[in-house]
Design a protein around this motif. Structure first.
Motif, PDB file in Angstrom:
ATOM      1  N   ALA A  61      73.724 127.291  53.205  1.00  0.00           N
ATOM      2  CA  ALA A  61      75.008 127.044  52.551  1.00  0.00           C
ATOM      3  C   ALA A  61      75.298 128.110  51.494  1.00  0.00           C
ATOM      4  O   ALA A  61      76.449 128.557  51.345  1.00  0.00           O
ATOM      5  CB  ALA A  61      75.009 125.653  51.917  1.00  0.00           C
ATOM      6  N   TRP A  62      74.277 128.537  50.770  1.00  0.00           N
ATOM      7  CA  TRP A  62      74.444 129.578  49.750  1.00  0.00           C
ATOM      8  C   TRP A  62      74.912 130.886  50.385  1.00  0.00           C
ATOM      9  O   TRP A  62      75.822 131.546  49.873  1.00  0.00           O
ATOM     10  CB  TRP A  62      73.127 129.778  49.014  1.00  0.00           C
ATOM     11  CG  TRP A  62      73.188 130.793  47.910  1.00  0.00           C
ATOM     12  CD1 TRP A  62      73.043 132.145  48.013  1.00  0.00           C
ATOM     13  CD2 TRP A  62      73.440 130.534  46.524  1.00  0.00           C
ATOM     14  NE1 TRP A  62      73.162 132.743  46.798  1.00  0.00           N
ATOM     15  CE2 TRP A  62      73.410 131.792  45.856  1.00  0.00           C
ATOM     16  CE3 TRP A  62      73.656 129.377  45.785  1.00  0.00           C
ATOM     17  CZ2 TRP A  62      73.607 131.886  44.485  1.00  0.00           C
ATOM     18  CZ3 TRP A  62      73.847 129.472  44.421  1.00  0.00           C
ATOM     19  CH2 TRP A  62      73.831 130.719  43.771  1.00  0.00           C
ATOM     20  N   VAL A  63      74.304 131.270  51.491  1.00  0.00           N
ATOM     21  CA  VAL A  63      74.682 132.508  52.171  1.00  0.00           C
ATOM     22  C   VAL A  63      76.117 132.419  52.690  1.00  0.00           C
ATOM     23  O   VAL A  63      76.899 133.366  52.563  1.00  0.00           O
ATOM     24  CB  VAL A  63      73.705 132.800  53.328  1.00  0.00           C
ATOM     25  CG1 VAL A  63      74.211 133.941  54.197  1.00  0.00           C
ATOM     26  CG2 VAL A  63      72.329 133.143  52.781  1.00  0.00           C
ATOM     27  N   LEU A  64      76.485 131.277  53.255  1.00  0.00           N
ATOM     28  CA  LEU A  64      77.831 131.125  53.813  1.00  0.00           C
ATOM     29  C   LEU A  64      78.916 131.133  52.742  1.00  0.00           C
ATOM     30  O   LEU A  64      80.041 131.573  52.992  1.00  0.00           O
ATOM     31  CB  LEU A  64      77.915 129.816  54.613  1.00  0.00           C
ATOM     32  CG  LEU A  64      77.102 129.753  55.906  1.00  0.00           C
ATOM     33  CD1 LEU A  64      77.167 128.368  56.518  1.00  0.00           C
ATOM     34  CD2 LEU A  64      77.596 130.792  56.905  1.00  0.00           C
ATOM     35  N   VAL A  65      78.577 130.670  51.533  1.00  0.00           N
ATOM     36  CA  VAL A  65      79.582 130.568  50.474  1.00  0.00           C
ATOM     37  C   VAL A  65      79.633 131.823  49.621  1.00  0.00           C
ATOM     38  O   VAL A  65      80.716 132.331  49.292  1.00  0.00           O
ATOM     39  CB  VAL A  65      79.290 129.331  49.589  1.00  0.00           C
ATOM     40  CG1 VAL A  65      80.199 129.319  48.359  1.00  0.00           C
ATOM     41  CG2 VAL A  65      79.485 128.056  50.386  1.00  0.00           C
ATOM     42  N   ARG A  66      78.485 132.384  49.294  1.00  0.00           N
ATOM     43  CA  ARG A  66      78.437 133.442  48.284  1.00  0.00           C
ATOM     44  C   ARG A  66      78.510 134.854  48.854  1.00  0.00           C
ATOM     45  O   ARG A  66      78.670 135.808  48.093  1.00  0.00           O
ATOM     46  CB  ARG A  66      77.158 133.294  47.454  1.00  0.00           C
ATOM     47  CG  ARG A  66      77.161 132.060  46.558  1.00  0.00           C
ATOM     48  CD  ARG A  66      78.303 132.127  45.562  1.00  0.00           C
ATOM     49  NE  ARG A  66      78.370 130.974  44.699  1.00  0.00           N
ATOM     50  CZ  ARG A  66      77.766 130.887  43.513  1.00  0.00           C
ATOM     51  NH1 ARG A  66      77.005 131.896  43.099  1.00  0.00           N
ATOM     52  NH2 ARG A  66      77.893 129.812  42.775  1.00  0.00           N
ATOM     53  N   TYR A  67      78.390 135.037  50.156  1.00  0.00           N
ATOM     54  CA  TYR A  67      78.354 136.388  50.703  1.00  0.00           C
ATOM     55  C   TYR A  67      79.373 136.543  51.827  1.00  0.00           C
ATOM     56  O   TYR A  67      79.631 135.605  52.587  1.00  0.00           O
ATOM     57  CB  TYR A  67      76.954 136.728  51.235  1.00  0.00           C
ATOM     58  CG  TYR A  67      75.875 136.665  50.182  1.00  0.00           C
ATOM     59  CD1 TYR A  67      75.722 137.700  49.257  1.00  0.00           C
ATOM     60  CD2 TYR A  67      75.015 135.576  50.108  1.00  0.00           C
ATOM     61  CE1 TYR A  67      74.735 137.645  48.286  1.00  0.00           C
ATOM     62  CE2 TYR A  67      74.030 135.511  49.137  1.00  0.00           C
ATOM     63  CZ  TYR A  67      73.903 136.551  48.225  1.00  0.00           C
ATOM     64  OH  TYR A  67      72.930 136.486  47.272  1.00  0.00           O
ATOM     65  N   GLU A  68      79.931 137.724  51.903  1.00  0.00           N
ATOM     66  CA  GLU A  68      80.818 138.109  53.003  1.00  0.00           C
ATOM     67  C   GLU A  68      80.078 139.105  53.889  1.00  0.00           C
ATOM     68  O   GLU A  68      79.582 140.121  53.404  1.00  0.00           O
ATOM     69  CB  GLU A  68      82.103 138.736  52.466  1.00  0.00           C
ATOM     70  CG  GLU A  68      82.997 137.770  51.698  1.00  0.00           C
ATOM     71  CD  GLU A  68      83.748 136.822  52.623  1.00  0.00           C
ATOM     72  OE1 GLU A  68      83.773 137.094  53.839  1.00  0.00           O
ATOM     73  OE2 GLU A  68      84.288 135.814  52.124  1.00  0.00           O
ATOM     74  N   PHE A  69      80.008 138.815  55.189  1.00  0.00           N
ATOM     75  CA  PHE A  69      79.306 139.697  56.111  1.00  0.00           C
ATOM     76  C   PHE A  69      79.873 139.487  57.512  1.00  0.00           C
ATOM     77  O   PHE A  69      80.441 138.420  57.811  1.00  0.00           O
ATOM     78  CB  PHE A  69      77.799 139.429  56.092  1.00  0.00           C
ATOM     79  CG  PHE A  69      77.433 137.996  56.358  1.00  0.00           C
ATOM     80  CD1 PHE A  69      77.180 137.559  57.659  1.00  0.00           C
ATOM     81  CD2 PHE A  69      77.331 137.087  55.318  1.00  0.00           C
ATOM     82  CE1 PHE A  69      76.843 136.252  57.911  1.00  0.00           C
ATOM     83  CE2 PHE A  69      76.996 135.761  55.565  1.00  0.00           C
ATOM     84  CZ  PHE A  69      76.743 135.347  56.855  1.00  0.00           C
ATOM     85  N   PRO A  70      79.742 140.463  58.369  1.00  0.00           N
ATOM     86  CA  PRO A  70      80.241 140.312  59.739  1.00  0.00           C
ATOM     87  C   PRO A  70      79.543 139.155  60.458  1.00  0.00           C
ATOM     88  O   PRO A  70      78.316 139.033  60.407  1.00  0.00           O
ATOM     89  CB  PRO A  70      79.900 141.653  60.402  1.00  0.00           C
ATOM     90  CG  PRO A  70      79.757 142.618  59.267  1.00  0.00           C
ATOM     91  CD  PRO A  70      79.211 141.826  58.122  1.00  0.00           C
ATOM     92  N   GLY A  71      80.326 138.324  61.108  1.00  0.00           N
ATOM     93  CA  GLY A  71      79.772 137.192  61.838  1.00  0.00           C
ATOM     94  C   GLY A  71      79.591 135.945  61.002  1.00  0.00           C
ATOM     95  O   GLY A  71      78.983 134.980  61.478  1.00  0.00           O
ATOM     96  N   ARG A  72      80.112 135.952  59.759  1.00  0.00           N
ATOM     97  CA  ARG A  72      79.929 134.777  58.900  1.00  0.00           C
ATOM     98  C   ARG A  72      80.614 133.540  59.475  1.00  0.00           C
ATOM     99  O   ARG A  72      80.059 132.437  59.441  1.00  0.00           O
ATOM    100  CB  ARG A  72      80.459 135.061  57.494  1.00  0.00           C
ATOM    101  CG  ARG A  72      80.181 133.931  56.503  1.00  0.00           C
ATOM    102  CD  ARG A  72      80.602 134.326  55.116  1.00  0.00           C
ATOM    103  NE  ARG A  72      82.052 134.461  55.031  1.00  0.00           N
ATOM    104  CZ  ARG A  72      82.867 133.443  54.714  1.00  0.00           C
ATOM    105  NH1 ARG A  72      82.366 132.233  54.492  1.00  0.00           N
ATOM    106  NH2 ARG A  72      84.159 133.625  54.638  1.00  0.00           N
ATOM    107  N   ARG A  73      81.823 133.703  59.987  1.00  0.00           N
ATOM    108  CA  ARG A  73      82.535 132.573  60.577  1.00  0.00           C
ATOM    109  C   ARG A  73      81.813 132.045  61.814  1.00  0.00           C
ATOM    110  O   ARG A  73      81.779 130.836  62.062  1.00  0.00           O
ATOM    111  CB  ARG A  73      83.970 132.978  60.923  1.00  0.00           C
ATOM    112  CG  ARG A  73      84.831 133.282  59.708  1.00  0.00           C
ATOM    113  CD  ARG A  73      86.259 133.597  60.108  1.00  0.00           C
ATOM    114  NE  ARG A  73      87.071 133.913  58.960  1.00  0.00           N
ATOM    115  CZ  ARG A  73      87.693 133.000  58.203  1.00  0.00           C
ATOM    116  NH1 ARG A  73      87.574 131.719  58.504  1.00  0.00           N
ATOM    117  NH2 ARG A  73      88.429 133.371  57.171  1.00  0.00           N
ATOM    118  N   LEU A  74      81.234 132.945  62.589  1.00  0.00           N
ATOM    119  CA  LEU A  74      80.475 132.517  63.753  1.00  0.00           C
ATOM    120  C   LEU A  74      79.242 131.722  63.343  1.00  0.00           C
ATOM    121  O   LEU A  74      78.930 130.672  63.928  1.00  0.00           O
ATOM    122  CB  LEU A  74      80.071 133.731  64.584  1.00  0.00           C
ATOM    123  CG  LEU A  74      79.224 133.449  65.834  1.00  0.00           C
ATOM    124  CD1 LEU A  74      79.981 132.559  66.802  1.00  0.00           C
ATOM    125  CD2 LEU A  74      78.807 134.749  66.502  1.00  0.00           C
TER     126      LEU A  74
END
Length: 285
Positions: free
Chosen positions: A90-103
């Motif tokens: 959850a921390w990675v999904l909320v705090r970082y922007e990276f390619p493939g995050r939505r996937l």
């Protein structure tokens, strides 16, 4: 006389989009009773057909105790693992922007949609001695499929989304001002995490832990394929219930179900009390 309008104004009801308290309470109790209370009462009533002595003999049978130990022990362990790695996800999904995050965000919900039997077959094919992962672990002396570890793998798989989806909204609403203030006062990252971030996440984290645990205790489809189902070793309590039903021992099956209900209720009550204590402590800070 001058106080009467003020009093009448205070007693005026606030308009609501929902019906009155009596109607909504009645519908809530009816819905809860039909879907939860009546079926549970039927389970207790059916188990009462055994009698106290037979019920106690079945409850204390070594095979029953071993199955309950496997189910609740693996469920607690899997929920603890999910509490850690679900929070990190959850921390990675909320705090970082990276390619493939939505996937990645969509993949988290996959265990919700995937049939449990399909998940069990897939995990077994992966972690069996001839599978891609199992073949790599076998030379190291690590066996996953048909062991207690395999049960944990299946329960971690089906319980991860509960932790992620309960912690993620809290992280999204968590402002970074407190973290920045803590850092500006000289606190280390670890100190900020332990004293600032985790206390805020504690109630939602406890909720996710309880949901993952409750989901794991009653899991059947994804576990029976990878567990091996060895009595006294990797046999889970839901499978023991199915075995009793296959032998037309309905009273014995409901008795084991009652044992699971009682133990699960006590554990969930403790978790809810801890959650309420955490919220009071957080509110008092």
């Amino acid at each position: 006389m001058g106080l009467a309008p003020t009093f009448r104004t205070r007693m005026r009801r606030v308009p609501s989009v929902l019906p009155g308290f009596g109607i909504t309470l009645g519908f809530a109790l009816l819905y809860l009773g039909l879907l939860v209370l009546i079926p549970l009462a039927a389970v207790f009533w059916r188990a009462s057909g055994l009698g106290a002595q037979e019920f106690f003999a079945l409850a204390t049978h070594p095979r029953t105790l071993a199955a309950l130990k496997v189910s609740f022990g693996a469920s607690l362990a899997a929920a603890a693992v999910n509490a850690v790695f679900g929070t990190l996800t959850a921390w990675v999904l909320v705090r970082y922007e990276f390619p493939g995050r939505r996937l990645l965000d969509a993949v988290v919900d996959l265990p919700f949609a995937l049939p449990t039997a399909v998940a069990g077959i897939a995990l077994t094919s992966l972690y069996a001695a001839t599978g891609p992962f199992g073949a790599l672990l076998a030379p190291l002396g690590i066996k996953v499929a048909y062991t207690w570890t395999g049960i944990m793998v299946a329960l971690v798989f089906i319980g991860l989304p509960f932790v992620v989806r309960t912690v993620q909204p809290v992280l999204q609403d968590l402002e970074r001002d407190q973290e920045e203030a803590s850092a500006s006062l000289g606190a280390s990252r670890l100190h900020t995490l332990v004293r600032v971030v985790l206390p805020t996440l504690a109630p939602s984290l406890m909720t996710g832990f309880a949901l993952a645990f409750a989901r794991a205790v009653g899991e059947y489809g994804s576990v029976i394929f990878i567990a091996g189902n060895l009595p006294y070793r990797t046999e889970i309590a839901p499978l023991l219930i199915v075995i009793q039903l296959g032998e037309y021992n309905y009273a014995g099956a409901t008795a084991i179900a009652v044992l699971m209900l009682i133990i699960a209720f006590v554990l969930l009550l403790v978790l809810n009390l801890l959650q309420a204590w955490g919220r009071r402590r957080l509110g008092g800070r």
